[in-house]
Design a protein around this motif. Structure first.
Motif, PDB file in Angstrom:
ATOM      1  N   ALA A  95      47.905  22.648  44.511  1.00  0.00           N
ATOM      2  CA  ALA A  95      48.713  22.929  45.689  1.00  0.00           C
ATOM      3  C   ALA A  95      47.849  23.425  46.844  1.00  0.00           C
ATOM      4  N   SER A  96      46.846  24.250  46.542  1.00  0.00           N
ATOM      5  CA  SER A  96      45.986  24.760  47.617  1.00  0.00           C
ATOM      6  C   SER A  96      45.125  23.652  48.206  1.00  0.00           C
ATOM      7  N   LYS A  97      44.688  22.720  47.383  1.00  0.00           N
ATOM      8  CA  LYS A  97      43.909  21.591  47.906  1.00  0.00           C
ATOM      9  C   LYS A  97      44.811  20.585  48.620  1.00  0.00           C
ATOM     10  N   ALA A  98      46.058  20.445  48.180  1.00  0.00           N
ATOM     11  CA  ALA A  98      47.011  19.614  48.919  1.00  0.00           C
ATOM     12  C   ALA A  98      47.225  20.182  50.311  1.00  0.00           C
ATOM     13  N   ALA A  99      47.240  21.493  50.422  1.00  0.00           N
ATOM     14  CA  ALA A  99      47.377  22.126  51.736  1.00  0.00           C
ATOM     15  C   ALA A  99      46.202  21.773  52.634  1.00  0.00           C
ATOM     16  N   VAL A 100      45.002  21.692  52.065  1.00  0.00           N
ATOM     17  CA  VAL A 100      43.826  21.299  52.850  1.00  0.00           C
ATOM     18  C   VAL A 100      43.984  19.864  53.352  1.00  0.00           C
ATOM     19  N   ILE A 101      44.483  18.988  52.502  1.00  0.00           N
ATOM     20  CA  ILE A 101      44.683  17.581  52.910  1.00  0.00           C
ATOM     21  C   ILE A 101      45.710  17.499  54.031  1.00  0.00           C
ATOM     22  N   ARG A 102      46.831  18.190  53.885  1.00  0.00           N
ATOM     23  CA  ARG A 102      47.878  18.159  54.924  1.00  0.00           C
ATOM     24  C   ARG A 102      47.368  18.787  56.223  1.00  0.00           C
ATOM     25  N   LEU A 103      46.616  19.874  56.117  1.00  0.00           N
ATOM     26  CA  LEU A 103      46.007  20.490  57.299  1.00  0.00           C
ATOM     27  C   LEU A 103      45.117  19.489  58.020  1.00  0.00           C
ATOM     28  N   THR A 104      44.301  18.780  57.264  1.00  0.00           N
ATOM     29  CA  THR A 104      43.392  17.787  57.842  1.00  0.00           C
ATOM     30  C   THR A 104      44.171  16.712  58.581  1.00  0.00           C
ATOM     31  N   GLU A 105      45.240  16.228  57.966  1.00  0.00           N
ATOM     32  CA  GLU A 105      46.061  15.188  58.601  1.00  0.00           C
ATOM     33  C   GLU A 105      46.668  15.686  59.909  1.00  0.00           C
ATOM     34  N   ALA A 106      47.143  16.924  59.905  1.00  0.00           N
ATOM     35  CA  ALA A 106      47.762  17.474  61.109  1.00  0.00           C
ATOM     36  C   ALA A 106      46.741  17.635  62.232  1.00  0.00           C
ATOM     37  N   ILE A 107      45.548  18.136  61.896  1.00  0.00           N
ATOM     38  CA  ILE A 107      44.499  18.281  62.907  1.00  0.00           C
ATOM     39  C   ILE A 107      44.164  16.921  63.515  1.00  0.00           C
ATOM     40  N   ALA A 108      44.048  15.906  62.652  1.00  0.00           N
ATOM     41  CA  ALA A 108      43.727  14.562  63.139  1.00  0.00           C
ATOM     42  C   ALA A 108      44.798  14.052  64.095  1.00  0.00           C
ATOM     43  N   ALA A 109      46.061  14.234  63.730  1.00  0.00           N
ATOM     44  CA  ALA A 109      47.152  13.737  64.568  1.00  0.00           C
ATOM     45  C   ALA A 109      47.245  14.495  65.894  1.00  0.00           C
ATOM     46  N   GLU A 110      46.988  15.795  65.866  1.00  0.00           N
ATOM     47  CA  GLU A 110      47.111  16.617  67.066  1.00  0.00           C
ATOM     48  C   GLU A 110      45.985  16.391  68.059  1.00  0.00           C
TER      49      GLU A 110
END
Length: 237
Positions: A157-172
Motif C-alpha cells: 500500500a505504501s509503494k502504491a501510494a508512491v506510484i499514485r503520487l508519481t502519476e499525479a505529479i506527472a499530470a499536474e
C-alpha cells in the motif's frame, strides 16, 4: 526555459549512502553532473577517479519525512548551484506481516518511510522546478505496489501510494516540461540481500548500476517523452 545536457545537469539524490543511491551518485558524478547527495546520516565520498565531477554538495542530517528539512535541503542546493533539474529519490523501507490488529504500527511506519518521504521531497523540489519550467523526478517504487501478495499489505500500500503520487505529479506538471516516473525494481543485487538470501539464485537479480543507467535515460532531455510511468526493472533476460 532551458534544456539540460547530461554534463550540465544538477541532480539531487536522496538516500545517497544506500546501494542504489550510491550507484546513482557515481553514474552522474562520473559524467560531470553537479550532484547533491542527501542522507539522514553521513554521506560517503564518491568522487570519480578521473576527476570529471562537475561539483558535489553533500547534505547530511535530513529526515525526508520532515517537510521543513526537505525545504532546507532544496534551499542549500539552490544556494550552491542555482537550480535543481532532477530529483532521484531512493529512500524507502521494507517490512512484511499479516493484516492483524497488531499490524498498524508497521502500516504507519512504512507509510512514513515510503509515501510521506516521497511526497515531502517532491513538494520541496517542485517549487523551483515549476519556476524554471523544467524538471525530472524519479521515485523508486516496487511491484507489490501494483498487486500485493500475502503479508505485504503495509509495504504494498505504501509503494502504491508512491506510484499514485508519481502519476499525479506527472499530470499536474506536464505543461511545464516536468516529468515524473517511478521504477519498480526486482531483487537488487546488494550485500544485504545476498546475506539475507544466501541460497538464492542471483543470476536474475538487478545490478544497482543498471538501474542508475535507466534513471539516466529518464532524466535526460530525450527521456521527456516518458512521464507518469511505473517502469519494471526486474533483471536481465
Amino acid at each position: 526555459m532551458h534544456e539540460v545536457s547530461r554534463r550540465d545537469i544538477v541532480i539531487m539524490v536522496t538516500g545517497a549512502a544506500g546501494n542504489l543511491g550510491a550507484a546513482v551518485v557515481k553514474e552522474f558524478t562520473a559524467s560531470g553532473a553537479r550532484v547533491v547527495s542527501v542522507e539522514r546520516d553521513s554521506v560517503p565520498q564518491a568522487v570519480p577517479e578521473d576527476g570529471s565531477g562537475g561539483g558535489r554538495l553533500d547534505i547530511a542530517g535530513i529526515d525526508l519525512a520532515d517537510p521543513a528539512a526537505c525545504q532546507d535541503a532544496v534551499q542549500r542546493a539552490l544556494d550552491a548551484f542555482g537550480r535543481i533539474d532532477v530529483l532521484v529519490n531512493t529512500v524507502g523501507g521494507f517490512g512484511t506481516g499479516p493484516v492483524h490488529e497488531t499490524g498498524l504500527d508497521q502500516w504507519d511506519q512504512l507509510f512514513q518511510m515510503n509515501a510521506r518521504t516521497a511526497y515531502a521531497i517532491s513538494a520541496a523540489v517542485l517549487k523551483p522546478m515549476r519556476e524554471a519550467a523544467y524538471g525530472r523526478i524519479v521515485h523508486i517504487a516496487a511491484a507489490p505496489g501494483l498487486k500485493a501478495g500475502a503479508n505485504q499489505a503495509a509495504y504494498a500500500a505504501s509503494k502504491a501510494a508512491v506510484i499514485r503520487l508519481t502519476e499525479a505529479i506527472a499530470a499536474e506538471n506536464r505543461e511545464l516540461r516536468i516529468t515524473a516516473n517511478c521504477i519498480l525494481p526486482g531483487t537488487i543485487d546488494t550485500p544485504q540481500n545476498r546475506a539475507a538470501m544466501p541460497n538464492a539464485k542471483t543470476d536474475g537479480w538487478v545490478q544497482p548500476a543498471d538501474i542508475a543507467k535507466l534513471i539516466g535515460f529518464l532524466v535526460s532531455p530525450v527521456g521527456g517523452i516518458v512521464t507518469g510511468a511505473a517502469i519494471p526493472a526486474t533483471g536481465p533476460v
